[in-house]
Structures are given as C-alpha cells and as structure tokens.
Motif scaffolding. Structure first.
Motif, mmCIF file in Angstrom:
data_model
loop_
_atom_site.group_PDB
_atom_site.id
_atom_site.type_symbol
_atom_site.label_atom_id
_atom_site.label_comp_id
_atom_site.label_asym_id
_atom_site.label_seq_id
_atom_site.Cartn_x
_atom_site.Cartn_y
_atom_site.Cartn_z
ATOM 1 N N TYR A 155 -8.145 35.182 -43.055
ATOM 2 C CA TYR A 155 -7.002 35.365 -43.935
ATOM 3 C C TYR A 155 -6.180 34.096 -44.167
ATOM 4 O O TYR A 155 -5.387 34.056 -45.099
ATOM 5 N N PHE A 156 -6.365 33.085 -43.309
ATOM 6 C CA PHE A 156 -5.570 31.862 -43.403
ATOM 7 C C PHE A 156 -6.482 30.639 -43.362
ATOM 8 O O PHE A 156 -7.484 30.620 -42.641
ATOM 9 N N GLY A 157 -6.118 29.600 -44.124
ATOM 10 C CA GLY A 157 -6.884 28.360 -44.120
ATOM 11 C C GLY A 157 -8.257 28.509 -44.731
ATOM 12 O O GLY A 157 -9.247 28.008 -44.177
ATOM 13 N N ALA A 158 -8.336 29.177 -45.885
ATOM 14 C CA ALA A 158 -9.628 29.402 -46.529
ATOM 15 C C ALA A 158 -10.293 28.075 -46.876
ATOM 16 O O ALA A 158 -9.660 27.194 -47.458
ATOM 17 N N PRO A 159 -11.578 27.886 -46.524
ATOM 18 C CA PRO A 159 -12.273 26.649 -46.861
ATOM 19 C C PRO A 159 -12.324 26.448 -48.373
ATOM 20 O O PRO A 159 -12.502 27.407 -49.133
ATOM 21 N N VAL A 160 -12.187 25.191 -48.809
ATOM 22 C CA VAL A 160 -12.176 24.894 -50.243
ATOM 23 C C VAL A 160 -13.432 24.156 -50.682
ATOM 24 O O VAL A 160 -13.667 23.991 -51.881
ATOM 25 N N CYS A 161 -14.253 23.694 -49.740
ATOM 26 C CA CYS A 161 -15.419 22.888 -50.095
ATOM 27 C C CYS A 161 -16.601 23.783 -50.467
ATOM 28 O O CYS A 161 -16.495 25.011 -50.477
ATOM 29 N N ASN A 162 -17.732 23.159 -50.763
ATOM 30 C CA ASN A 162 -18.908 23.898 -51.220
ATOM 31 C C ASN A 162 -19.497 24.763 -50.119
ATOM 32 O O ASN A 162 -19.971 25.869 -50.381
ATOM 33 N N GLN A 163 -19.493 24.275 -48.886
ATOM 34 C CA GLN A 163 -19.962 25.047 -47.738
ATOM 35 C C GLN A 163 -18.809 25.221 -46.763
ATOM 36 O O GLN A 163 -18.312 24.244 -46.198
ATOM 37 N N SER A 272 2.970 22.978 -33.337
ATOM 38 C CA SER A 272 3.046 23.450 -34.725
ATOM 39 C C SER A 272 2.388 22.451 -35.659
ATOM 40 O O SER A 272 2.146 21.292 -35.308
ATOM 41 N N GLY A 273 2.135 22.918 -36.880
ATOM 42 C CA GLY A 273 1.547 22.052 -37.896
ATOM 43 C C GLY A 273 1.368 22.795 -39.193
ATOM 44 O O GLY A 273 1.857 23.914 -39.372
ATOM 45 N N MET A 274 0.639 22.176 -40.127
ATOM 46 C CA MET A 274 0.447 22.791 -41.432
ATOM 47 C C MET A 274 -0.909 22.444 -42.013
ATOM 48 O O MET A 274 -1.547 21.456 -41.623
ATOM 49 N N TYR A 275 -1.322 23.273 -42.951
ATOM 50 C CA TYR A 275 -2.564 23.083 -43.709
ATOM 51 C C TYR A 275 -2.242 23.247 -45.181
ATOM 52 O O TYR A 275 -1.514 24.169 -45.574
ATOM 53 N N ALA A 276 -2.768 22.341 -46.010
ATOM 54 C CA ALA A 276 -2.650 22.468 -47.461
ATOM 55 C C ALA A 276 -4.023 22.234 -48.070
ATOM 56 O O ALA A 276 -4.684 21.219 -47.768
ATOM 57 N N GLY A 277 -4.475 23.167 -48.879
ATOM 58 C CA GLY A 277 -5.797 23.033 -49.476
ATOM 59 C C GLY A 277 -5.815 23.570 -50.888
ATOM 60 O O GLY A 277 -5.015 24.437 -51.258
ATOM 61 N N GLY A 278 -6.739 23.047 -51.685
ATOM 62 C CA GLY A 278 -6.844 23.519 -53.058
ATOM 63 C C GLY A 278 -8.180 23.179 -53.691
ATOM 64 O O GLY A 278 -8.870 22.231 -53.278
ATOM 65 N N ALA A 292 -17.488 34.461 -69.438
ATOM 66 C CA ALA A 292 -18.599 33.933 -68.651
ATOM 67 C C ALA A 292 -18.288 34.095 -67.170
ATOM 68 O O ALA A 292 -17.279 33.585 -66.685
ATOM 69 N N SER A 293 -19.168 34.789 -66.433
ATOM 70 C CA SER A 293 -18.896 35.055 -65.023
ATOM 71 C C SER A 293 -19.397 33.939 -64.118
ATOM 72 O O SER A 293 -18.844 33.705 -63.039
ATOM 73 N N ASP A 294 -20.445 33.224 -64.528
ATOM 74 C CA ASP A 294 -21.007 32.147 -63.706
ATOM 75 C C ASP A 294 -21.285 30.922 -64.566
ATOM 76 O O ASP A 294 -22.428 30.466 -64.683
ATOM 77 N N PRO A 295 -20.268 30.322 -65.181
ATOM 78 C CA PRO A 295 -20.510 29.185 -66.071
ATOM 79 C C PRO A 295 -20.796 27.898 -65.300
ATOM 80 O O PRO A 295 -20.444 27.767 -64.129
ATOM 81 N N THR A 296 -21.436 26.969 -65.970
ATOM 82 C CA THR A 296 -21.557 25.625 -65.420
ATOM 83 C C THR A 296 -20.164 25.003 -65.383
ATOM 84 O O THR A 296 -19.433 25.037 -66.374
ATOM 85 N N ALA A 297 -19.781 24.440 -64.230
ATOM 86 C CA ALA A 297 -18.417 23.942 -64.071
ATOM 87 C C ALA A 297 -18.377 22.855 -63.019
ATOM 88 O O ALA A 297 -19.190 22.833 -62.082
ATOM 89 N N VAL A 298 -17.407 21.967 -63.170
ATOM 90 C CA VAL A 298 -17.135 20.922 -62.179
ATOM 91 C C VAL A 298 -15.754 21.173 -61.599
ATOM 92 O O VAL A 298 -14.782 21.371 -62.344
ATOM 93 N N SER A 299 -15.657 21.170 -60.270
ATOM 94 C CA SER A 299 -14.384 21.392 -59.578
ATOM 95 C C SER A 299 -14.048 20.193 -58.706
ATOM 96 O O SER A 299 -14.945 19.488 -58.217
ATOM 97 N N VAL A 300 -12.764 19.981 -58.516
ATOM 98 C CA VAL A 300 -12.298 19.040 -57.497
ATOM 99 C C VAL A 300 -11.662 19.854 -56.386
ATOM 100 O O VAL A 300 -11.092 20.927 -56.624
ATOM 101 N N PHE A 301 -11.762 19.377 -55.145
ATOM 102 C CA PHE A 301 -11.187 20.114 -54.024
ATOM 103 C C PHE A 301 -10.673 19.139 -52.976
ATOM 104 O O PHE A 301 -11.069 17.961 -52.932
ATOM 105 N N GLY A 302 -9.810 19.644 -52.136
ATOM 106 C CA GLY A 302 -9.301 18.835 -51.041
ATOM 107 C C GLY A 302 -8.430 19.651 -50.117
ATOM 108 O O GLY A 302 -7.854 20.673 -50.520
#
Length: 435
Positions: A155-163, A272-278, A292-302
């Motif tokens: 529920y917290f800190g969802a991964p944003v990368c491809n894997q 304590s600390g924090m996480y920020a992802g997008g 389109a449910s599965d279009p070709t797309a380019v994403s940036v993440f971090g």
C-alpha cells in the motif's frame, strides 16, 4: 540477512488497493473456465501463481561467480462477502506463499553491497502467510479500511520502475521496517479517495526484526517488535481516464525501534524519513488517441528515499532511481516493456567510518570506496503468453561497497549482476480468473 524480494504483484498478490479503475476483464480462457465463472459468481476469486527467480553476479562484489535460485508459489484468493453473505463493501483477502526450492540463500552477502546484493532474498522457511485481511469499503468506495496480517509494501512506496523487484528502496525495508513482501505483520490502514485519482492514506504495522524466521501465523513474536507508522498522498491515473497516465506518491515513515549508530554504538529511539516517487507517460506515437488500452508509450520515472536520521542503524542516508520505460514498442506485442535506469545509494558518514574500521579489523590495508554507489540497469518484461511473463535484467555497478558484508579485507569488485524472473499465472491460464 538480505531483505529484498520480488514485489507483491510479482509474487501473485492481486490486492493492491489502487484508487484508479482496474483494467477491463479479458475473455475467460482455460480448461477450468466454467468452474472459475461459477466461483466468481458465488464471490470467490482464486489466486494461484508461481515466480521462479534466478540471480547471478559474474563479476561484481566480494565473491564473484555465484548465483541464487528460488521458487515462490502463491495460493489463495479474495472472498467477496457482499456476494457470499450480503456484507456490503466487505472482502476477505488470503494468500499463503510456499518456497519449495532454494539455492544459495547467502548470495546477497556474497555480493555484499546496497544495489546489487540487497535484492538477494534470504528465505529460510518454506511456508509463509503473506496476506489475511478484512477490507471494508464505504461511501461509494471512497473510504477504504483494511485490518489483519499484511505487508505495508502492498500500500505504500509503490515501485515506479519497469520491474518492481529492481527499484525497492533499502531504506523503506531497513529504516522504516517494511519487511520484505512475503513477510506479513499485524497492521491496518485507512485510505480516503478525495477524487478517483487523488487519495490520502495512513497505516501502522508491527515490524519484526527476526522476520526471516517467522511464517506469518504467529500471534505474538519472540523478538522485540517495533511499530511502523506510514502516511502517503497519491495521485494516479490510468489509460481509461487519461491519455498520458501518471502516478505520483509521497510517503512519510516513522519506526519506533531503538537505533544504534554503526560507528559510535550510541543509541536513540525511533527513526524517520520520506519517499517520493513518480512515473509519467510523456510520448505516444498515436498522439494520445482515446480508447487505447495498451498503446505504445514512453514514460519517465524516478524515486528518492531519504532518511532524516544520520545515525540510523542501517547506515543508509539516501537511495534513488531515475530512468525511461518503453511500453508496447511493437504493436504485435502490446504487453512487453523495456526499461533503462540509473540508480544510486549513499551511506551515512558514520556508516562509512564503520566500513573503514571493519576493513582494517579484517586485515585490510584501508577502505577506499566512496560513500555513494552508482549503477546502470537494462531490464524488460516479455509476455510469452497471456499467463507467462519473463523479466530479465542486467546491471553494471560502480563504487561497489561492503555495506551488506562489512567484515571484508579487500576492495569489492565493480562489475555486472544479472537476473531473470519467470512469472506464471496459473489462475489466469486455467480460466479461474478474468483479471
């Protein structure tokens, strides 16, 4: 003990609690489709999945040329109590995880760093209660409450990368006490969906430092536990409502465990600390065509995770990842994706002093590795079929540290680590579920 494990979705845990609409169901296929449809109509959605993992370090770390292999089997399901017993908005989630085959559980220590060796799972027990909760929704699903045995990483800190396996934060697992995904603890959370895309959430879990030797069914723990307090705000959209979907999350954590400075051995209460992802889709060749449910797309993440505590027991100050992901690059393969990412991890000054101390104590001539380790990674998710996904990766590391195994007299090698996960969704293959 290494804490990194596949993310819950890679282990077949279907319950993720997203506020955005779920993808539409696909036509049911498989030899048990009829039985699956009847069970779903009654209120039961089975979960039956397998993840086979293989990790190797041909040239990186302290002891090169080793590998680790594990097999995870997840069995369980979701019980819709509205269909079964007339309890509106109520669902029971249950999953039991089995680990029938393991090879070289010490691989993570043999590599011994933050970025390459940290994902090496240490799983000495063969059976684990991964999830057993009561979830209650109300006010047209705007309010979502869940109590029971679960892992906060759902529920917290969802991964944003491809894997997801490749961008778990060691700080969230170590400092925050969010034990690896297969290890469940007593806890609960409350989420409120302000809009379909925007939500706020808070939760608390027990955190057991002896988690590798638990099976999840314990009522109480023999080791001294701590409490992990978490709060987040999430903004997340999907292709059904947004031609350029995005996912942003900000998390704050506090863990009540006593912290011991690795160098001075001074103690203090809590950390304590924090996480920020997008992640944000930034380009579509079709110009953002609707529907389109599965279009070709380019994403940036971090993502960036930082500790507010310079004297935390883990000795971790900051971890981060940034990169690009290409979804459905070939129209004939709409479910494939490829990622390129840059990773880093910075140790606290006192952790660095501790590693230098341990190097000399082990008979070394001096520790010359810097505080920050860097890595570049290529990975992919390849859909072999609608029910089988292969996820290979290769990563090159520089400034490789001895954080995971400090008592090492030499300098660890920079080099390559490789791995592959094979995910087999038997429930979908057999027609037991449409999702």
């Amino acid at each position: 003990m290494q804490q990194g494990l596949p993310t819950s979705d890679q282990l077949g845990v279907s319950h993720i609690g997203n506020a955005t609409p779920e993808p539409a169901e696909s036509p049911r296929q498989g030899i048990l489709s009829g039985i699956g449809a009847k069970m779903n109509d009654w209120g039961f959605t089975p979960v039956f999945n397998l993840v086979q993992m293989y990790l190797a370090n041909p040239s990186v770390g302290q002891q090169t040329g080793n590998h680790e292999a594990l097999t995870f089997v997840s069995v369980g399901g979701d019980f819709d109590l509205q269909k079964i017993a007339g309890f509106s908005g109520a669902t029971i989630h249950f999953q039991q995880l089995f680990v029938p085959f393991t090879t070289n559980l010490g691989w993570g220590t043999q590599v011994g760093d933050v970025l390459a060796g940290q994902p090496g799972p240490y799983v000495p027990k063969v059976s684990h209660l991964a999830l057993f909760t009561w979830e209650q929704k109300a006010f047209n699903d705007r309010l979502d409450i869940e109590l029971g045995k679960s892992n906060p990483g759902l529920y917290f800190g969802a991964p944003v990368c491809n894997q997801g396996f490749g961008c778990q934060s060691a700080i969230l697992q170590k400092n925050a006490g969010m034990n690896p995904p297969i290890y469940s603890n007593w806890g609960g959370r409350v989420r409120y969906n302000i809009t379909p895309a925007l939500s706020v959430q808070a939760g608390v879990w027990r955190s057991n430092p002896a988690f590798p030797f638990t099976n999840g069914w314990e009522w109480t723990d023999t080791a001294t536990d701590s409490n992990t307090w978490l709060a987040n705000i999430v903004y997340r959209t999907a292709y059904q409502t947004d031609p350029y979907p995005k996912s942003y999350e900000l998390v704050f954590y506090h863990n009540t465990a006593v912290q011991t400075d690795p160098f001075t051995l001074a103690t203090h209460n809590g950390t304590s600390g924090m996480y920020a992802g997008g992640r944000q889709v930034v380009y579509r060749p079709d110009g953002g065509k609707s529907g389109a449910s599965d279009p070709t797309a380019v994403s940036v993440f971090g993502s960036l995770t930082t500790s507010f505590d310079a004297h935390a027991s883990s000795g971790l100050a900051m971890t981060g990842i940034a990169g690009l992901m290409v979804e459905a690059p070939f129209r004939s393969r709409p479910h494939d994706s490829y990622g390129l990412s840059f990773l880093w991890a910075t140790l606290t000054p006192n952790e660095q002093s501790y590693l230098k101390q341990q190097n000399l104590a082990a008979g070394g001539t001096g520790y010359t590795v810097g505080r920050t380790q860097f890595a570049v990674k290529l990975d992919a998710n390849i859909a072999v079929s609608r029910s089988i996904v292969l996820s290979p990766y290769v990563m090159r590391s520089w400034n490789t540290s001895t954080w995971g195994n400090p008592a090492y007299a030499d300098t660890p090698k920079n080099g390559y680590v490789v791995g592959i996960l094979a995910s087999v969704f038997f429930d979908r293959m057999l027609g037991l579920t449409d999702h």
